[in-house]
Structures are given as structure tokens and as C-alpha cells.
Design an enzyme around this catalytic site. Structure first.
Site, mmCIF file in Angstrom:
data_model
loop_
_atom_site.group_PDB
_atom_site.id
_atom_site.type_symbol
_atom_site.label_atom_id
_atom_site.label_comp_id
_atom_site.label_asym_id
_atom_site.label_seq_id
_atom_site.Cartn_x
_atom_site.Cartn_y
_atom_site.Cartn_z
ATOM 1 C CG ASP A 53 0.444 -4.066 2.855
ATOM 2 O OD1 ASP A 53 0.610 -3.542 1.707
ATOM 3 O OD2 ASP A 53 0.145 -3.382 3.993
ATOM 4 C CD GLN A 70 -1.903 8.663 9.167
ATOM 5 O OE1 GLN A 70 -2.222 9.591 10.086
ATOM 6 N NE2 GLN A 70 -2.387 8.978 8.089
ATOM 7 N N GLY A 71 2.761 6.784 8.984
ATOM 8 C CA GLY A 71 3.839 7.004 8.794
ATOM 9 C C GLY A 71 4.905 5.883 8.828
ATOM 10 C CG ASP A 72 5.850 4.240 12.409
ATOM 11 O OD1 ASP A 72 6.886 4.730 12.196
ATOM 12 O OD2 ASP A 72 5.039 4.363 13.360
ATOM 13 C CB SER A 73 2.853 2.235 6.039
ATOM 14 O OG SER A 73 1.545 1.984 6.585
ATOM 15 C CG HIS A 83 -0.509 0.140 2.534
ATOM 16 N ND1 HIS A 83 -0.184 -0.805 3.401
ATOM 17 C CD2 HIS A 83 -0.156 1.479 3.077
ATOM 18 C CE1 HIS A 83 0.188 -0.132 4.561
ATOM 19 N NE2 HIS A 83 0.342 1.278 4.200
#
Length: 268
Positions: free
Chosen positions: A132, A222-225, A86
């Protein structure tokens, strides 16, 4: 956005979710982040402490051509980075940069590599359906030391209670602001039944693994994906999604690397 939607743990994913009303990854899906007074966006790992790429040389981050960090990644070969599908879905290789050896996003340390190829698992459609996983091919060999990744022979690394390490430059709280520096935290893997209790049919044990404390307080956000979940000296998970960040009884969800080991190896 309805409070029941989950939020992708990438900034670009959050912006996409806000635009399309598609499901994203943490509690309430958010619009694109707003800069704070120091120019930073989003937040870091919740409950984390400062870390160094000299200790974790294989952790990298993905950035736009203008330098905006939006996801993490893991170096698994001198010119290959594993990240989340993603994070790269819909991207052209020429638009992505991989930054290695840089703890402080405001510095010029380390190396900025261009991406020449993006591979996304062909079965990927949505984080809650699994797959993913993405592999980036870089335009050069990096000097940083890669990390090995889990295979089907490493089932013991996925046992409930196993101590694991998460790293990233993402949110330090749900809806907070982004970290300027690389952070790390230690979290235990949860059992499949615990994760299923939190997420119901959205959790698939073949494709996912969960990690977090029962009381919450420590988690990717959020931002660590795309960043690493590491245990036993190997990459065992890829930061993927979750409901909220570090909430009690709701662990983070990671792509189960061992399931995709053959496909990842084929890209190397």
C-alpha cells in the site's frame, strides 16, 4: 455493510467501499462523509492534539481540485510525496493536489502543488495484501524540509514498544467528523504477534507494522490514510488500514516503509 468489514483510512476509499462493497479499513465501512455544520467532513486522529507544520514540515495532505482533503502524505524529497496506494488508485495526476505548510484546512497558508505523476506499487491490489505505497511527483520543488525514510538498515526502529508519532487531518473518533487542524499523537509500535492476534492472516509482518496502546484510545482513523508514522526521525510507516479506530486490543496498521525503500528510492 457487514460489521466485520474493515474500512480504508481515506475518505475516497470509504466512498468506494460503500459503492462496491469491497473491503475498506476501519470497523464498519461507511458511506461518503456528511458535512457537519461548519463544513468539515469526517474526523481527525483519535486522541490527538494540535500540531504545526512548522514543527513537522514534511507532513502534507492530498486534496481534490476543489480543495477537499481526503488523505495525508509525507514529503521525502523537494518534489516527491509518499502516500498510500489506496489513496491514489484510479486517480489521474491532474486531479490531485498536494497541500504543504497548512495547519488549518480553512486557511490559505502554505503551498498547493499539482501532481505530474503517480507511481503505485505494481503489486498493490488491496490493503490487506500489502504494497500500500504510492509516490507522487509534484510540479515544483517545495520549500519545506523533507524527512528521511527507513531502509533495511533501520530494523531497530521497528522494535515493539518503540515510541512513534502519527499525524493527520482525519477522524477524531470512529464515525466522527473531520478535523479542521493538523493533529498528532504518540503511539507505541506493537509486536508482530500482537498484531497477528488482532488481525489473523490479514496481517503480514513483511509488509505491515502496527501501532497502538493495548487499552486503545489513540489511533489514526478515516481521513488519515497515506499519512506518516515516524520514529527515530524517519518515516517508518504509511497509514493504511485497521478495524475500528482506537479500539482496545486492535492497533492501527501501517505499510512498512523499509520493505519498499528501494522502490521508493527509485522514484526519487
Amino acid at each position: 455493510m457487514a460489521a466485520t468489514l474493515h474500512r480504508l483510512r481515506s475518505w475516497l476509499g470509504a466512498a468506494l467501499a460503500a459503492a462496491t462493497l469491497s473491503m475498506a479499513c476501519v470497523s464498519v465501512a461507511e458511506a461518503a462523509p456528511t458535512p457537519t455544520t461548519d463544513g468539515e467532513f469526517g474526523v481527525q486522529i483519535v486522541g490527538g492534539t494540535r500540531a504545526s507544520t512548522s514543527t513537522y514540515p514534511w507532513v502534507v495532505y492530498l486534496a481534490t481540485s476543489s480543495g477537499f482533503q481526503y488523505c495525508g502524505g509525507t514529503l521525502v524529497a523537494p518534489n516527491k510525496v509518499v502516500t498510500a496506494a489506496h489513496c491514489t488508485e484510479g486517480d489521474s495526476a491532474s486531479a490531485v493536489r498536494v497541500v504543504a505548510g497548512r495547519d488549518d484546512k480553512n486557511s490559505t497558508a502554505g503551498t498547493v502543488a499539482r501532481v505530474t505523476k503517480i507511481w503505485i506499487h505494481p503489486s498493490y491490489t488491496d490493503v490487506t495484501r500489502g504494497y500500500d505505497v504510492s509516490v507522487l511527483t509534484l510540479d515544483r520543488n517545495l520549500s519545506q524540509t523533507p524527512i528521511k525514510f527507513a531502509t533495511s538498515a533501520d530494523s531497530a526502529l521497528y522494535a515493539a514498544g518503540t515510541s512513534s508519532t502519527i499525524l493527520g487531518w482525519g477522524d477524531t473518533s470512529s464515525g466522527g467528523s473531520a478535523s479542521r487542524y493538523l493533529l498528532k499523537a504518540t503511539v507505541p509500535l506493537t509486536s508482530n504477534s500482537t498484531c497477528a492476534s488482532a488481525y489473523g492472516s490479514r496481517f503480514n509482518a513483511t509488509h505491515m507494522v502496527c501501532a497502538g496502546y493495548t487499552q486503545g484510545g489513540t489511533d489514526t482513523c478515516q481521513g488519515d490514510s497515506g499519512g506518516p508514522l515516524v520514529a527515530g526521525g524517519k518515516l517508518i510507516g504509511i497509514t493504511s488500514w485497521g478495524d475500528g479506530c482506537a479500539d482496545p486490543g486492535i492497533p492501527g496498521v501501517y505499510a512498512r516503509v523499509s520493505t519498499y525503500a528501494a522502490q521508493i528510492q527509485a522514484q526519487l
